[in-house]
Design an enzyme around this catalytic site. Structure first.
Site, PDB file in Angstrom:
ATOM      1  N   ARG A  48      -7.472 -74.732 -31.296  1.00 28.96           N
ATOM      2  CA  ARG A  48      -8.659 -74.125 -30.304  1.00 28.96           C
ATOM      3  C   ARG A  48      -9.074 -72.890 -30.986  1.00 28.96           C
ATOM      4  O   ARG A  48      -7.886 -72.011 -31.482  1.00 28.96           O
ATOM      5  CB  ARG A  48      -8.169 -74.075 -28.980  1.00 28.96           C
ATOM      6  CG  ARG A  48      -8.063 -75.313 -28.335  1.00 28.96           C
ATOM      7  CD  ARG A  48      -8.016 -74.964 -26.810  1.00 28.96           C
ATOM      8  NE  ARG A  48      -6.830 -74.749 -26.449  1.00 28.96           N
ATOM      9  CZ  ARG A  48      -6.497 -73.715 -26.179  1.00 28.96           C
ATOM     10  NH1 ARG A  48      -7.232 -72.586 -26.157  1.00 28.96           N
ATOM     11  NH2 ARG A  48      -5.220 -73.130 -25.676  1.00 28.96           N
ATOM     12  N   TYR A  68     -11.428 -80.251 -34.521  1.00 31.43           N
ATOM     13  CA  TYR A  68      -9.974 -80.351 -33.866  1.00 31.43           C
ATOM     14  C   TYR A  68     -10.299 -80.744 -32.325  1.00 31.43           C
ATOM     15  O   TYR A  68     -11.105 -80.134 -31.643  1.00 31.43           O
ATOM     16  CB  TYR A  68      -9.509 -79.023 -33.967  1.00 31.43           C
ATOM     17  CG  TYR A  68      -8.224 -78.731 -33.153  1.00 31.43           C
ATOM     18  CD1 TYR A  68      -6.832 -79.576 -33.322  1.00 31.43           C
ATOM     19  CD2 TYR A  68      -8.248 -78.111 -31.843  1.00 31.43           C
ATOM     20  CE1 TYR A  68      -5.940 -79.487 -32.293  1.00 31.43           C
ATOM     21  CE2 TYR A  68      -7.225 -78.128 -30.923  1.00 31.43           C
ATOM     22  CZ  TYR A  68      -5.953 -78.544 -31.248  1.00 31.43           C
ATOM     23  OH  TYR A  68      -5.056 -79.000 -30.380  1.00 31.43           O
ATOM     24  N   LYS A  87     -11.462 -79.766 -22.236  1.00 32.76           N
ATOM     25  CA  LYS A  87     -11.273 -78.306 -22.063  1.00 32.76           C
ATOM     26  C   LYS A  87     -12.923 -77.712 -21.601  1.00 32.76           C
ATOM     27  O   LYS A  87     -12.859 -77.196 -20.640  1.00 32.76           O
ATOM     28  CB  LYS A  87     -10.821 -77.323 -23.150  1.00 32.76           C
ATOM     29  CG  LYS A  87      -9.458 -77.729 -23.774  1.00 32.76           C
ATOM     30  CD  LYS A  87      -8.289 -77.707 -22.435  1.00 32.76           C
ATOM     31  CE  LYS A  87      -7.081 -77.901 -23.253  1.00 32.76           C
ATOM     32  NZ  LYS A  87      -6.082 -77.962 -22.211  1.00 32.76           N
ATOM     33  N   HIS A  96      -5.566 -76.135 -15.205  1.00 27.75           N
ATOM     34  CA  HIS A  96      -4.948 -76.416 -16.284  1.00 27.75           C
ATOM     35  C   HIS A  96      -3.432 -77.035 -15.960  1.00 27.75           C
ATOM     36  O   HIS A  96      -2.583 -76.257 -16.239  1.00 27.75           O
ATOM     37  CB  HIS A  96      -4.901 -75.148 -17.238  1.00 27.75           C
ATOM     38  CG  HIS A  96      -4.461 -75.460 -18.672  1.00 27.75           C
ATOM     39  ND1 HIS A  96      -3.660 -74.599 -19.497  1.00 27.75           N
ATOM     40  CD2 HIS A  96      -4.295 -76.803 -19.389  1.00 27.75           C
ATOM     41  CE1 HIS A  96      -3.324 -75.141 -20.890  1.00 27.75           C
ATOM     42  NE2 HIS A  96      -3.822 -76.475 -20.648  1.00 27.75           N
ATOM     43  N   SER A 106      -1.009 -73.410 -22.829  1.00 28.15           N
ATOM     44  CA  SER A 106      -0.858 -74.401 -23.907  1.00 28.15           C
ATOM     45  C   SER A 106       0.504 -74.575 -24.690  1.00 28.15           C
ATOM     46  O   SER A 106       0.967 -73.456 -25.072  1.00 28.15           O
ATOM     47  CB  SER A 106      -2.095 -74.465 -24.720  1.00 28.15           C
ATOM     48  OG  SER A 106      -3.211 -74.381 -24.214  1.00 28.15           O
ATOM     49  N   CYS A 110       3.558 -75.190 -23.442  1.00 30.57           N
ATOM     50  CA  CYS A 110       4.554 -74.393 -22.651  1.00 30.57           C
ATOM     51  C   CYS A 110       5.304 -75.474 -21.783  1.00 30.57           C
ATOM     52  O   CYS A 110       5.988 -75.177 -20.881  1.00 30.57           O
ATOM     53  CB  CYS A 110       4.038 -73.351 -22.141  1.00 30.57           C
ATOM     54  SG  CYS A 110       3.579 -72.004 -23.125  1.00 30.57           S
ATOM     55  N   ASP A 162      -2.301 -82.610 -18.259  1.00 27.27           N
ATOM     56  CA  ASP A 162      -2.937 -81.306 -18.718  1.00 27.27           C
ATOM     57  C   ASP A 162      -4.090 -80.766 -17.637  1.00 27.27           C
ATOM     58  O   ASP A 162      -4.264 -79.486 -17.766  1.00 27.27           O
ATOM     59  CB  ASP A 162      -3.630 -81.664 -20.080  1.00 27.27           C
ATOM     60  CG  ASP A 162      -4.143 -80.420 -20.680  1.00 27.27           C
ATOM     61  OD1 ASP A 162      -3.315 -79.587 -21.006  1.00 27.27           O
ATOM     62  OD2 ASP A 162      -5.490 -80.271 -21.232  1.00 27.27           O
ATOM     63  N   ARG A 211      -0.506 -83.081 -33.204  1.00 30.79           N
ATOM     64  CA  ARG A 211      -0.805 -83.863 -31.865  1.00 30.79           C
ATOM     65  C   ARG A 211      -0.708 -85.357 -31.947  1.00 30.79           C
ATOM     66  O   ARG A 211      -1.114 -86.047 -32.853  1.00 30.79           O
ATOM     67  CB  ARG A 211      -2.132 -83.351 -31.165  1.00 30.79           C
ATOM     68  CG  ARG A 211      -2.461 -81.863 -30.928  1.00 30.79           C
ATOM     69  CD  ARG A 211      -1.987 -81.712 -29.575  1.00 30.79           C
ATOM     70  NE  ARG A 211      -1.718 -80.206 -29.213  1.00 30.79           N
ATOM     71  CZ  ARG A 211      -1.785 -79.639 -28.138  1.00 30.79           C
ATOM     72  NH1 ARG A 211      -1.823 -80.425 -27.007  1.00 30.79           N
ATOM     73  NH2 ARG A 211      -1.441 -78.362 -27.792  1.00 30.79           N
TER      74      ARG A 211
HETATM   75  P1  GDP Z   1       2.058 -78.738 -23.118  1.00 30.16           P
HETATM   76  O1  GDP Z   1       1.302 -78.181 -24.348  1.00 30.16           O
HETATM   77  O2  GDP Z   1       1.790 -77.468 -21.971  1.00 30.16           O
HETATM   78  O3  GDP Z   1       1.677 -79.961 -22.650  1.00 30.16           O
HETATM   79  O4  GDP Z   1       3.476 -78.450 -23.585  1.00 30.16           O
HETATM   80  P2  GDP Z   1       4.426 -79.788 -24.191  1.00 30.16           P
HETATM   81  O5  GDP Z   1       5.130 -80.593 -22.933  1.00 30.16           O
HETATM   82  O6  GDP Z   1       3.956 -80.440 -25.118  1.00 30.16           O
HETATM   83  O7  GDP Z   1       5.713 -78.829 -24.915  1.00 30.16           O
HETATM   84  C1  GDP Z   1       5.414 -77.997 -25.786  1.00 30.16           C
HETATM   85  C2  GDP Z   1       6.511 -77.816 -26.670  1.00 30.16           C
HETATM   86  O8  GDP Z   1       7.379 -77.174 -25.730  1.00 30.16           O
HETATM   87  C3  GDP Z   1       7.253 -78.863 -27.406  1.00 30.16           C
HETATM   88  O9  GDP Z   1       7.626 -78.546 -28.530  1.00 30.16           O
HETATM   89  C4  GDP Z   1       8.227 -79.089 -26.255  1.00 30.16           C
HETATM   90  O10 GDP Z   1       9.215 -80.002 -26.980  1.00 30.16           O
HETATM   91  C5  GDP Z   1       8.719 -78.003 -25.794  1.00 30.16           C
HETATM   92  N1  GDP Z   1       9.144 -77.992 -24.445  1.00 30.16           N
HETATM   93  C6  GDP Z   1       8.632 -78.688 -23.357  1.00 30.16           C
HETATM   94  N2  GDP Z   1       9.667 -78.391 -22.244  1.00 30.16           N
HETATM   95  C7  GDP Z   1      10.577 -77.715 -22.739  1.00 30.16           C
HETATM   96  C8  GDP Z   1      11.595 -77.238 -21.769  1.00 30.16           C
HETATM   97  O11 GDP Z   1      12.135 -77.483 -20.911  1.00 30.16           O
HETATM   98  N3  GDP Z   1      12.505 -76.478 -22.823  1.00 30.16           N
HETATM   99  C9  GDP Z   1      12.309 -76.097 -24.054  1.00 30.16           C
HETATM  100  N4  GDP Z   1      13.086 -75.501 -24.607  1.00 30.16           N
HETATM  101  N5  GDP Z   1      11.211 -76.695 -24.595  1.00 30.16           N
HETATM  102  C10 GDP Z   1      10.427 -77.429 -24.064  1.00 30.16           C
HETATM  103  P1  PGA Z   2      -1.853 -78.741 -24.133  1.00 27.27           P
HETATM  104  O1  PGA Z   2      -3.319 -79.136 -24.406  1.00 27.27           O
HETATM  105  O2  PGA Z   2      -2.063 -77.766 -22.704  1.00 27.27           O
HETATM  106  O3  PGA Z   2      -0.950 -79.835 -23.775  1.00 27.27           O
HETATM  107  O4  PGA Z   2      -1.255 -77.747 -25.283  1.00 27.27           O
HETATM  108  C1  PGA Z   2      -4.110 -78.674 -25.405  1.00 27.27           C
HETATM  109  C2  PGA Z   2      -4.640 -77.002 -25.157  1.00 27.27           C
HETATM  110  O5  PGA Z   2      -4.540 -76.630 -24.050  1.00 27.27           O
HETATM  111  O6  PGA Z   2      -5.064 -76.768 -26.152  1.00 27.27           O
HETATM  112 MN    MN Z   3      -3.784 -77.891 -22.304  1.00 23.71          MN
HETATM  113 MN    MN Z   4       0.333 -81.202 -23.109  1.00 24.41          MN
END
Ligand code: GDP
Ligand code: PGA
Ligand code: MN
Ligand code: MN
Length: 613
Positions: free
Chosen positions: A82, A221, A230, A250, A272, A274, A297, A389
């Site tokens: 983004r 993207y 978004k 979010h 994002s 996290c 999300d 992704r």
């Molecule tokens: P989103 O973008 O908020 O949906 O986050 P994701 O679930 O896709 O996770 C983003 C990154 O953080 C990925 O590389 C995951 O493997 C990592 N991650 C997610 N949950 C955890 C956790 O509980 N502990 C750690 N250390 N890493 C995590």
């Molecule tokens: P994420 O979604 O929160 O899973 O990273 C895409 C974004 O927020 O850009």
């Molecule tokens: Mn997101």
């Molecule tokens: Mn996600």
């Protein structure tokens, strides 16, 4: 295979919706595509578009046994995330965009972007993509129509939204819809060959909140181009929510069932990259607990007539961070992807037609990396972009809740805020009440990630994990959250029906830089504590920042963790928290009169508890 509905004139359009027809005509006249295709969302259309993308070199089919009906895409190396610097909220009044958004006057932005769009689809096809965010059976179905010149966007929208003829039919002649215009901004001269990933160095992701209108230019993207996500569901959605009394957030949504069979629903807002997707699909490590996925999300939340806050996931697919996804960390994502029908963007490809990314066990001896180069384990670069992704249908998730399609949504018991912080913030903290929880959300801080273009690892305030997604003045948004807390039950102030608010941090580190908490499936232990707080059975320490578990109150059965680690991950260091105060003060001052007084009062109360003048 049915023939594509290629039309040169609008007379053959599969709709008689006057506003839609007029808009498509206007855009076609401006952007001058070679042809117009009305997307029907069919299997045949998917097959035709993916075949065309394969023939043109934009997609590579993966091995049909390992990854049925799945494809590998590589973006231009400049178009991987983004673009927050290029994202604009073009409200009529600059003050309505607030201090956290880029702003340009709507007329000025339209003038500028109209010139960018002029002829921008030359040599390309204009696709009309009717979609609906949330169930079409909803009382007020949330329609949108995206016009795009990217077939990659069309097939991605088919995964991420309810899309196609059935939506157009449901719209009839007079349904409202959000018009969302997208062009990759790469017109082709007659006879000019296309590139695998067309895009433009000039990018604008613009929102016109009063008109409920979206204009995106220059990027393919997902976060910039799949405009239902978004742009509509968060930025325009948050403005709709402000005006109509609901929340567009979010947030992941999950259902949790305790060993006693009691059912709870939890949402979680983390910035994002996290941990939302991982938590949403969590496989508990503690016996007897069950998690079911509702969304990973975005959550749209409104009060039901019973006074409870109900959440719906407006999306239809998962657009997840690939690196770190593995059988060990997120087996349910792996099972979802194993069913095929998925797009993988900017990951690495194995020699036998599978995908690979960092975190997926031992690397193979040879890969083709996300830039298309040869890669071996002693290569200096990552094989996959950190923001690579997967895009996959949510219906393939083996633990999808049966309430997923319910237009009423699910009643929320707890809201988690969270971020990525190496220090200071304990594993979990319970807010004292709704307003304290809103304070926690409003001051949420997190290290930046690769999900947005820019520096990674810098701590910034990211209110409710919505910094890049609030479509209006963030001060007004905080006020809206405070007001929503008065909306529960009979409207008479704080109510037992309100979700309880918690703040989590899976990412605290030890002195050597290692994670103090194992995370992933082990986060079920934190969810258990949260539920036991709701039930009134778990102990907590009353600290200056809120209620933090006693070490004994966390179920650590069978977990390899030392008492020192537990102490460190739960620690509240008043000195560290005192050091946050000037940053929070500076953050709040940004909002001037718009900041609700009760949030200043929360900060004052925190200062008093910390013994700060
Ligand atoms: P989103 O973008 O908020 O949906 O986050 P994701 O679930 O896709 O996770 C983003 C990154 O953080 C990925 O590389 C995951 O493997 C990592 N991650 C997610 N949950 C955890 C956790 O509980 N502990 C750690 N250390 N890493 C995590
Ligand atoms: P994420 O979604 O929160 O899973 O990273 C895409 C974004 O927020 O850009
Ligand atoms: Mn997101
Ligand atoms: Mn996600």
């Amino acid at each position: 295979m049915t023939a594509p509905t290629v039309i040169m004139g609008l007379e053959q359009a599969p709709t008689t919706h006057p506003k839609l027809l007029a808009w498509v005509r206007e855009v076609a006249e401006l952007t001058t595509p070679d042809s117009i295709v009305w997307c029907d969302g069919s299997e045949a259309e998917w097959t035709r578009l993916t075949s065309e993308l394969v023939a043109g070199g934009s997609l590579v089919p993966l091995d049909a046994e390992k990854r049925p009906n799945s494809f590998w895409a590589r973006t231009d190396p400049s178009d991987v995330a983004r673009v927050e610097e290029r994202t604009y909220i073009c409200s009529v009044d600059e003050d309505d965009a607030g201090p956290t958004n880029n702003w340009m006057a709507p007329a000025e932005m339209k003038r500028l972007m109209t010139e960018l769009y002029r002829g921008s689809m030359a040599g390309r096809t204009l696709y009309v993509v009717p979609f609906c965010m949330g169930p079409i059976e909803a009382e007020n179905p949330m329609f949108g129509v995206e016009i795009t010149d990217s077939a990659y966007v069309v097939i991605s929208m088919r995964i991420m939204t309810r899309m196609g003829s059935h939506v157009l039919e449901a719209m009839g002649d007079d349904a409202d819809f959000v018009p969302a215009l997208h062009s990759v901004g790469a017109p082709l001269r007659a006879g000019e060959a296309d590139v695998a990933w067309p895009c433009s160095p000039t990018k604008y992701i613009s929102h016109f909140p009063e008109e409920r209108l979206i204009w995106s230019f220059g990027s393919g993207y997902g976060g910039n181009s799949l405009l239902g996500k978004k742009c509509y569901s968060l930025r325009i959605g948050s403005v709709m929510g402000r005006d109509e009394g609901w929340l567009a957030e979010h947030m992941l949504i999950l259902r949790l069932t305790s060993p006693q069979g009691r059912v709870y629903h939890v949402t979680g807002a983390f910035p994002s990259a996290c941990g939302k997707t991982n938590l949403a699909m969590l496989e508990p490590t503690i016996p007897g607990w069950k998690v079911e996925t509702l969304g990973d999300d975005i959550a749209w939340m409104r009060f039901g007539s019973d006074g409870r806050l109900y959440a719906v996931n407006p999306e239809f697919g998962l657009f997840g961070v690939a690196p770190g996804t593995d059988w060990r960390t997120n087996p349910n994502a792996m099972r979802t992807l194993a069913k095929g029908n998925s797009l993988f963007t900017n990951v690495a490809r194995t020699d036998d037609g599978d995908v690979w990314w960092e975190g997926m066990g031992e690397p193979p001896a040879h890969l083709t990396d996300w830039k298309g180069n040869d890669w071996t384990p002693d290569s200096d670069e990552l094989s996959s972009h950190a923001n690579s992704r997967f895009c996959t249908p949510i219906k393939q998730c083996p633990i999808l809740s049966d309430a997923y399609d319910d237009p009423r949504g699910v009643p929320i018991d707890a809201i988690l805020f969270g971020g990525r912080r190496k220090t200071t913030i304990p594993l979990v903290t319970e807010a004292r009440d709704w307003v304290h929880g809103v304070y926690m959300g409003a001051t949420l801080s997190s290290e930046t990630t690769a999900a947005a273009v820019g520096q990674v690892g810098v701590v910034r305030r990211d209110p409710m994990a919505m910094l890049p997604f609030i479509g209006y003045n963030a001060g007004d948004y905080f006020r809206h959250w405070i007001e929503m807390g008065k909306g529960a039950g009979d409207g008479a102030g704080q109510s037992a029906l309100l979700p309880k608010i918690f703040y989590v941090n899976w990412f605290r580190r030890d002195a050597d830089g290692g994670f103090l908490w194992p995370g992933y499936g082990e986060n079920s232990r934190v969810l258990k504590w949260v539920i036991e707080r709701l039930e009134g059975t778990a102990a907590a320490v009353d600290t200056p920042i809120g209620y933090v578990p006693t070490p004994e109150s966390l179920d650590l059965d069978g977990l390899e963790i030392t008492p020192e680690q537990v102490r460190a991950v739960l620690a509240v260091d008043n000195d560290e928290w005192r050091a946050e105060i000037p940053q929070v003060t500076e953050w709040f001052e940004k909002f001037g009169d718009k900041l609700p007084g009760v949030l200043w009062a929360e900060l004052d109360a925190l200062k008093a508890r910390l013994g700060v003048e």
